[in-house]
Write a protein that holds these residues in place. Sequence first.
Motif, PDB file in Angstrom:
ATOM      1  N   VAL A   1       4.874   8.346  -2.073  1.00 43.92           N
ATOM      2  CA  VAL A   1       5.025   7.292  -1.072  1.00 43.92           C
ATOM      3  C   VAL A   1       3.961   7.417   0.012  1.00 43.92           C
ATOM      4  O   VAL A   1       3.326   6.430   0.402  1.00 43.92           O
ATOM      5  CB  VAL A   1       6.441   7.335  -0.449  1.00 43.92           C
ATOM      6  CG1 VAL A   1       6.542   6.381   0.736  1.00 43.92           C
ATOM      7  CG2 VAL A   1       7.488   6.980  -1.505  1.00 43.92           C
ATOM      8  N   LEU A   2       3.749   8.627   0.510  1.00 43.37           N
ATOM      9  CA  LEU A   2       2.767   8.833   1.577  1.00 43.37           C
ATOM     10  C   LEU A   2       1.361   8.476   1.105  1.00 43.37           C
ATOM     11  O   LEU A   2       0.583   7.850   1.839  1.00 43.37           O
ATOM     12  CB  LEU A   2       2.813  10.285   2.037  1.00 43.37           C
ATOM     13  CG  LEU A   2       1.925  10.667   3.226  1.00 43.37           C
ATOM     14  CD1 LEU A   2       2.329   9.873   4.460  1.00 43.37           C
ATOM     15  CD2 LEU A   2       2.023  12.165   3.507  1.00 43.37           C
ATOM     16  N   TYR A   3       1.025   8.858  -0.111  1.00 44.73           N
ATOM     17  CA  TYR A   3      -0.292   8.567  -0.689  1.00 44.73           C
ATOM     18  C   TYR A   3      -0.544   7.062  -0.738  1.00 44.73           C
ATOM     19  O   TYR A   3      -1.608   6.576  -0.340  1.00 44.73           O
ATOM     20  CB  TYR A   3      -0.332   9.168  -2.092  1.00 44.73           C
ATOM     21  CG  TYR A   3      -1.582   8.908  -2.888  1.00 44.73           C
ATOM     22  CD1 TYR A   3      -2.702   9.708  -2.744  1.00 44.73           C
ATOM     23  CD2 TYR A   3      -1.628   7.863  -3.809  1.00 44.73           C
ATOM     24  CE1 TYR A   3      -3.854   9.488  -3.502  1.00 44.73           C
ATOM     25  CE2 TYR A   3      -2.768   7.627  -4.562  1.00 44.73           C
ATOM     26  CZ  TYR A   3      -3.872   8.439  -4.407  1.00 44.73           C
ATOM     27  OH  TYR A   3      -5.003   8.205  -5.153  1.00 44.73           O
ATOM     28  N   GLN A   4       0.436   6.316  -1.196  1.00 40.96           N
ATOM     29  CA  GLN A   4       0.263   4.871  -1.357  1.00 40.96           C
ATOM     30  C   GLN A   4       0.334   4.124  -0.027  1.00 40.96           C
ATOM     31  O   GLN A   4      -0.468   3.219   0.244  1.00 40.96           O
ATOM     32  CB  GLN A   4       1.331   4.332  -2.316  1.00 40.96           C
ATOM     33  CG  GLN A   4       1.191   4.852  -3.740  1.00 40.96           C
ATOM     34  CD  GLN A   4       2.362   4.436  -4.612  1.00 40.96           C
ATOM     35  OE1 GLN A   4       2.382   3.340  -5.172  1.00 40.96           O
ATOM     36  NE2 GLN A   4       3.361   5.302  -4.725  1.00 40.96           N
ATOM     37  N   ALA A   5       1.294   4.494   0.813  1.00 42.84           N
ATOM     38  CA  ALA A   5       1.424   3.825   2.105  1.00 42.84           C
ATOM     39  C   ALA A   5       0.193   4.071   2.969  1.00 42.84           C
ATOM     40  O   ALA A   5      -0.282   3.165   3.672  1.00 42.84           O
ATOM     41  CB  ALA A   5       2.684   4.300   2.828  1.00 42.84           C
ATOM     42  N   GLY A   6      -0.348   5.289   2.918  1.00 46.73           N
ATOM     43  CA  GLY A   6      -1.539   5.593   3.684  1.00 46.73           C
ATOM     44  C   GLY A   6      -2.743   4.801   3.211  1.00 46.73           C
ATOM     45  O   GLY A   6      -3.567   4.355   4.024  1.00 46.73           O
ATOM     46  N   ALA A   7      -2.844   4.600   1.901  1.00 47.74           N
ATOM     47  CA  ALA A   7      -3.954   3.813   1.361  1.00 47.74           C
ATOM     48  C   ALA A   7      -3.868   2.362   1.825  1.00 47.74           C
ATOM     49  O   ALA A   7      -4.863   1.770   2.251  1.00 47.74           O
ATOM     50  CB  ALA A   7      -3.951   3.885  -0.168  1.00 47.74           C
ATOM     51  N   LEU A   8      -2.681   1.792   1.762  1.00 50.29           N
ATOM     52  CA  LEU A   8      -2.544   0.406   2.198  1.00 50.29           C
ATOM     53  C   LEU A   8      -2.761   0.292   3.702  1.00 50.29           C
ATOM     54  O   LEU A   8      -3.359  -0.680   4.178  1.00 50.29           O
ATOM     55  CB  LEU A   8      -1.179  -0.160   1.816  1.00 50.29           C
ATOM     56  CG  LEU A   8      -1.106  -1.669   2.060  1.00 50.29           C
ATOM     57  CD1 LEU A   8      -1.884  -2.425   0.991  1.00 50.29           C
ATOM     58  CD2 LEU A   8       0.319  -2.173   2.129  1.00 50.29           C
ATOM     59  N   GLN A   9      -2.283   1.267   4.451  1.00 49.72           N
ATOM     60  CA  GLN A   9      -2.483   1.257   5.894  1.00 49.72           C
ATOM     61  C   GLN A   9      -3.973   1.201   6.233  1.00 49.72           C
ATOM     62  O   GLN A   9      -4.379   0.513   7.182  1.00 49.72           O
ATOM     63  CB  GLN A   9      -1.845   2.485   6.532  1.00 49.72           C
ATOM     64  CG  GLN A   9      -1.892   2.489   8.054  1.00 49.72           C
ATOM     65  CD  GLN A   9      -1.279   3.746   8.621  1.00 49.72           C
ATOM     66  OE1 GLN A   9      -1.729   4.847   8.321  1.00 49.72           O
ATOM     67  NE2 GLN A   9      -0.240   3.590   9.435  1.00 49.72           N
TER      68      GLN A   9
END
Length: 253
Positions: free
Chosen positions: A88-96
């Motif tokens: 989750v952190l990996y993906q949310a950070g990328a979109l952020q």
Amino acid sequence: MIAIDLNADLGEGYGLYTFGSDEDLLESISSANVACGYHAGDPHRMRETVERCLARGIAVGAHPGLPDRVGFGRREMSVTPEEASDYVLYQAGALQAFVRAAGGTLGHVKLHGALYHMAMTDQAMADAIVQDLCRLDRSLMLFGLPGSRFEASAIESGMAFVAEGFADRAYMQDGSLAPRRLPGAVLHDDSRAAEQAVMLAMRGEASTIDGGNVAVGVRTLCIHGDAPNAAERARTIRQALVKNGVQIRRPKR
């Protein structure tokens, strides 16, 4: 005035493959959950979807899923709470990063598919995911099922929780979603889905699979963007809500 948020999952293509009716859905929704690359989505599509949403004033959220593109993230995987939170952190950070580069602010996170349901019922997984998102950005709002483990974890951590309802799904008497395998669990008729959307927004109630009603307090309604008639259903639902005096508005903390 009664207000409700309408959210849909966008950007769920990959490479040359396109799914859903993103452009048409943008005319009806107020919040978008953008695929972040695991179950669907790629960097180009993420950037493009974010820019389209921001240009229309639509709230942008991350829609992270399990690393299972073949199963579209809808199959449960045997993962530890720490692995799930890392995904989750990996993906949310990328979109952020894409949202910030476009001059916007990432507003919320809504988990996808099997990961969504796993985090709603597994307290250890819910805690791990919420803790990581809290470290990423404490101002994020978390979308999920009311009364879930995920809600309890969000409240405990001090993060804003936005209870989500489903216009096109029947409920059980305990307020949980009826399993898709049961007859009548999915409301295929647009008019029935619109009626339920109005019930959820105005009365805080949903239809149960046995023909009754159950109390379900929600602040956002999901419109499944990958359905063949998603854009038309979104228009029908929005029109029904507006006709009944409900304002369509992105959620606030």
